[in-house]
Design an enzyme around this catalytic site. Structure first.
Site, PDB file in Angstrom:
ATOM      1  N   ASP A 146      -6.034  -5.994   5.228  1.00 36.07           N
ATOM      2  CA  ASP A 146      -7.163  -5.485   4.458  1.00 36.07           C
ATOM      3  C   ASP A 146      -8.078  -6.641   4.045  1.00 36.07           C
ATOM      4  O   ASP A 146      -9.293  -6.610   4.240  1.00 36.07           O
ATOM      5  CB  ASP A 146      -6.614  -4.761   3.219  1.00 36.07           C
TER       6      ASP A 146
ATOM      7  N   ASP B 208      -2.414 -18.445   4.398  1.00 39.52           N
ATOM      8  CA  ASP B 208      -3.401 -19.362   3.808  1.00 39.52           C
ATOM      9  C   ASP B 208      -4.000 -20.268   4.879  1.00 39.52           C
ATOM     10  O   ASP B 208      -5.205 -20.533   4.898  1.00 39.52           O
ATOM     11  CB  ASP B 208      -2.800 -20.171   2.649  1.00 39.52           C
TER      12      ASP B 208
ATOM     13  N   TYR C  19       0.814  -1.215   0.000  1.00 33.46           N
ATOM     14  CA  TYR C  19       0.000   0.000   0.000  1.00 33.46           C
ATOM     15  C   TYR C  19       0.854   1.275   0.000  1.00 33.46           C
ATOM     16  O   TYR C  19       0.317   2.369  -0.048  1.00 33.46           O
ATOM     17  CB  TYR C  19      -0.884   0.042   1.239  1.00 33.46           C
TER      18      TYR C  19
ATOM     19  N   LYS D   7       3.546 -14.649   5.260  1.00 34.65           N
ATOM     20  CA  LYS D   7       4.051 -15.593   4.242  1.00 34.65           C
ATOM     21  C   LYS D   7       5.576 -15.490   4.274  1.00 34.65           C
ATOM     22  O   LYS D   7       6.226 -15.215   3.260  1.00 34.65           O
ATOM     23  CB  LYS D   7       3.507 -15.239   2.849  1.00 34.65           C
TER      24      LYS D   7
END
Ligand code: NAI
Length: 352
Positions: free
Chosen positions: A248, A224, A124, A191
């Site tokens: 988000d 995930d 972002y 991740k």
């Protein structure tokens, strides 16, 4: 003395739901002097920018704002008003409590978790290199020359900056918030196996700071896997600590767990200012029809009243919203009812 609060109506359903919030807060008896500041596409012609300096100045002065959603055009046009606001005021933490209220339909009753999202960095940050541009070519040349990466000229590039300092700040915020609110567990989503130099330090710093808070359990999960657990067993989750982009996406997922975007509140917090706003966007598909669910902004208003020390009024409004949900009589379309924004708002006011 009246509280001075900046009010940004926003666009789309923004003005409808902010009107509802003002009515409810005024009806609670809290004395607020609303400093109304318009932002977004509609003010570009008059102010030269969708987020004019006067809006930022008003929030700096008042330190507290209640904001409706503002539309961001996809792929072109101006920079997101929300991103500008968060950057200018250094609102580094986005807090989104996701609590299920009985009477709101969900597959996951009893869900009560909080998303803590880093709000200033990550994908972002706006560090972008358009495909075929000169800057893009220079960056690709550098990457090929120094690192051996071959990227084709038609590759657009967005950089994911995550700093140690901003990470320490948000991690500490998450643990201090959890301690203050009596929360039991912080789960960091990442991740780090793929993004070793951005998500990697994010997790590492979370591990380190967790040791300073032995009373709070700490857990780490690949994003995930976290998504899987959230839709399977969200009642097991407590505080979720996430970098900006994951935060988000996961916030909207969590809103879905408690009944939908229409009921999810939030606040952007910095050291000197707080901007309260619902999770949902400007909902152009239902704008101007009086159909929007105002619960998300009303619950954001409840958070705001607690922030400014008006706990008793906040409790009354929250109980009243909970009672309207529970009765099931004045629910808006997104919750399976047939009431409009005004009906829901009136029902809340009648119970305050
Ligand atoms: P959205 O949240 O506006 O709408 C998604 C879906 O949820 C739509 O079907 C909408 O009708 C429904 N919905 C949302 N809020 C609702 C409410 N209060 N009551 C009943 N139904 C509701 O998300 P979308 O369509 O992705 O975004 C629209 C615009 O809003 C975009 O320009 C986006 O950038 C902007 N946006 C602004 C935000 C902000 O100002 N903080 C946050 C999120 C999006």
């Amino acid at each position: 003395m009246a509280h001075q609060i900046t009010l940004i109506p926003g666009d789309g359903i923004g003005p409808e739901v902010t009107d509802a919030a003002v009515e409810v807060i005024n009806a609670s008896g809290v004395d607020v002097d609303w400093d109304v500041q318009h932002a977004g596409k509609a003010v570009i012609d008059t102010d030269g920018s969708p987020m004019p300096g006067r809006v930022i100045e008003s929030i700096r002065r008042n330190k507290v704002a209640l904001k409706g959603p503002v539309t961001t055009p996809v792929g072109y046009g101006f920079r997101s008003v929300n991103v500008t606001l968060r950057t200018e005021l250094d609102l580094y933490a986005l807090l989104r409590p996701c609590r299920h209220y009985p009477g709101v339909r969900t597959r996951h009753p009893g869900t009560d978790l909080v998303v803590v999202r880093e709000n200033t960095e990550d994908l972002y940050a706006g560090v972008e290199f358009e495909a075929f541009s000169v800057e893009n070519q220079k960056l690709r040349d550098y990457l090929r020359f120094f690192r051996g990466y071959h990227l084709t000229p038609d590759t657009g590039i967005t950089v994911k900056p995550i700093s140690l300092s901003a990470t320490r700040r948000i991690v500490r915020f998450a643990f201090e918030y959890s301690k203050r609110e009596g929360r039991k567990k912080v789960t960091v989503g990442h991740k780090a196996n793929i993004m070793k130099f951005s998500d990697g330090p994010f997790v590492q710093i979370a591990r380190e700071i967790a040791q300073e808070f032995p009373e709070i359990d700490f857990d780490e999960m690949q994003l995930d896997e976290l998504a899987f657990w959230l839709v399977s067993d969200p009642q097991e989750m407590d505080v979720l600590l996430l970098p900006n982009l994951y935060g988000d996406i996961i916030s909207d997922l969590c809103a879905g767990l408690i009944g939908g975007l229409g009921v999810a509140p939030g606040v952007n917090l910095g050291d000197t200012a707080a901007v309260f706003e619902p999770t949902h966007g400007s909902a152009p598909d239902i704008a101007g029809k009086g159909l929007a669910n105002p619960a998300g902004i009303l619950l954001s208003g409840v958070m705001m009243l607690r922030h400014i020390g008006e706990h008793e009024a906040a409790n009354r409004i929250e109980s009243s919203i909970a009672a309207v949900f529970f009765s099931g009589e004045h629910l808006t379309g997104d919750l399976g009812g047939s009431a409009g924004t005004a009906d829901f708002t009136r029902a809340v006011i009648a119970r305050i």
